[in-house]
Write a protein that holds these residues in place. Sequence first.
Motif, PDB file in Angstrom:
ATOM      1  N   ASN A  72      -8.328   1.096   4.161  1.00 32.52           N
ATOM      2  CA  ASN A  72      -7.670   0.163   2.901  1.00 32.52           C
ATOM      3  C   ASN A  72      -6.582  -0.661   3.264  1.00 32.52           C
ATOM      4  O   ASN A  72      -6.554  -1.843   2.728  1.00 32.52           O
ATOM      5  CB  ASN A  72      -7.443   1.238   1.972  1.00 32.52           C
ATOM      6  CG  ASN A  72      -8.670   1.802   1.140  1.00 32.52           C
ATOM      7  OD1 ASN A  72      -9.398   1.426   0.759  1.00 32.52           O
ATOM      8  ND2 ASN A  72      -8.435   3.401   0.922  1.00 32.52           N
ATOM      9  N   THR A 110      -7.415   5.195  -1.969  1.00 28.68           N
ATOM     10  CA  THR A 110      -8.166   4.051  -2.791  1.00 28.68           C
ATOM     11  C   THR A 110      -7.532   2.638  -2.331  1.00 28.68           C
ATOM     12  O   THR A 110      -6.799   2.826  -1.038  1.00 28.68           O
ATOM     13  CB  THR A 110      -7.673   4.062  -4.188  1.00 28.68           C
ATOM     14  OG1 THR A 110      -6.308   3.786  -4.206  1.00 28.68           O
ATOM     15  CG2 THR A 110      -7.977   5.709  -5.027  1.00 28.68           C
ATOM     16  N   GLY A 111      -8.052   1.594  -2.604  1.00 35.52           N
ATOM     17  CA  GLY A 111      -7.495   0.257  -2.112  1.00 35.52           C
ATOM     18  C   GLY A 111      -6.146   0.131  -2.577  1.00 35.52           C
ATOM     19  O   GLY A 111      -5.355  -0.704  -1.877  1.00 35.52           O
ATOM     20  N   ARG A 112      -5.380   0.991  -3.297  1.00 37.52           N
ATOM     21  CA  ARG A 112      -4.170   0.904  -3.671  1.00 37.52           C
ATOM     22  C   ARG A 112      -3.119   1.867  -2.983  1.00 37.52           C
ATOM     23  O   ARG A 112      -2.055   1.639  -2.757  1.00 37.52           O
ATOM     24  CB  ARG A 112      -4.055   1.065  -5.094  1.00 37.52           C
ATOM     25  CG  ARG A 112      -2.604   0.488  -5.817  1.00 37.52           C
ATOM     26  CD  ARG A 112      -2.323  -0.991  -5.956  1.00 37.52           C
ATOM     27  NE  ARG A 112      -1.374  -0.980  -6.653  1.00 37.52           N
ATOM     28  CZ  ARG A 112       0.066  -1.094  -6.000  1.00 37.52           C
ATOM     29  NH1 ARG A 112       0.159  -1.023  -4.564  1.00 37.52           N
ATOM     30  NH2 ARG A 112       1.140  -1.629  -6.939  1.00 37.52           N
ATOM     31  N   TYR A 129       0.932  -1.209  -0.022  1.00 40.00           N
ATOM     32  CA  TYR A 129      -0.040   0.157  -0.305  1.00 40.00           C
ATOM     33  C   TYR A 129       0.995   1.116  -0.006  1.00 40.00           C
ATOM     34  O   TYR A 129       1.702   1.074   0.802  1.00 40.00           O
ATOM     35  CB  TYR A 129      -0.813  -0.197   1.350  1.00 40.00           C
ATOM     36  CG  TYR A 129      -2.082   0.894   1.166  1.00 40.00           C
ATOM     37  CD1 TYR A 129      -3.275   0.700   0.394  1.00 40.00           C
ATOM     38  CD2 TYR A 129      -1.972   2.341   1.641  1.00 40.00           C
ATOM     39  CE1 TYR A 129      -4.267   1.703   0.296  1.00 40.00           C
ATOM     40  CE2 TYR A 129      -2.925   3.105   1.487  1.00 40.00           C
ATOM     41  CZ  TYR A 129      -3.978   3.111   0.785  1.00 40.00           C
ATOM     42  OH  TYR A 129      -5.001   3.786   0.819  1.00 40.00           O
ATOM     43  N   SER A 168      -8.215  -3.988   4.589  1.00 46.75           N
ATOM     44  CA  SER A 168      -8.454  -4.772   3.488  1.00 46.75           C
ATOM     45  C   SER A 168      -7.374  -5.376   2.932  1.00 46.75           C
ATOM     46  O   SER A 168      -7.709  -6.594   2.439  1.00 46.75           O
ATOM     47  CB  SER A 168      -9.407  -3.883   2.655  1.00 46.75           C
ATOM     48  OG  SER A 168      -9.769  -4.599   1.465  1.00 46.75           O
TER      49      SER A 168
END
Length: 150
Positions: A142, A78-80, A15, A145
């Motif tokens: 994030n 974001t998820g990234r 991440y 997750s």
Amino acid sequence: MISDALFSALGVPCYVAFDGDAEMEERKRESVRHLVPPQRQEKEQEFERQARTNQTKNANLLQYLGASPSPRPTNDSTGRYTVFEDTLETYLAQHWPAWDERRQDLVRAGEGIDGKNAATYLETTRTTATEPPYLLHALMENVRSLTRRL
């Protein structure tokens, strides 16, 4: 980007959190206002080059992360990745003023170190009485997750 690419190739999820440094040039210009004009102009030209380099790096990093390449990204998570438009510290000062007040209290009490210091930041975050702003919640969700997929 290199470490992210390397770890990703090894199957280790990563991440990315980064500063967009939108106000870096102005902060640096302010720091040389006291110089005589020829010295100040030389420094300011260097700051302009640094700002252009940062903007190129921002766009390249966002493109690498699968986002629209922007030289001046806005606050986003974001998820990234999570990006702070300027810096984490600027974001905290604007969106979580209790955090900066608590950090300053710790420094004054001799329980923290002024400037960027991970231990002081951790203690500040742990002991600030108010809730963190949305972007920090999003960042943590994030990352959680990402780790759940391991």
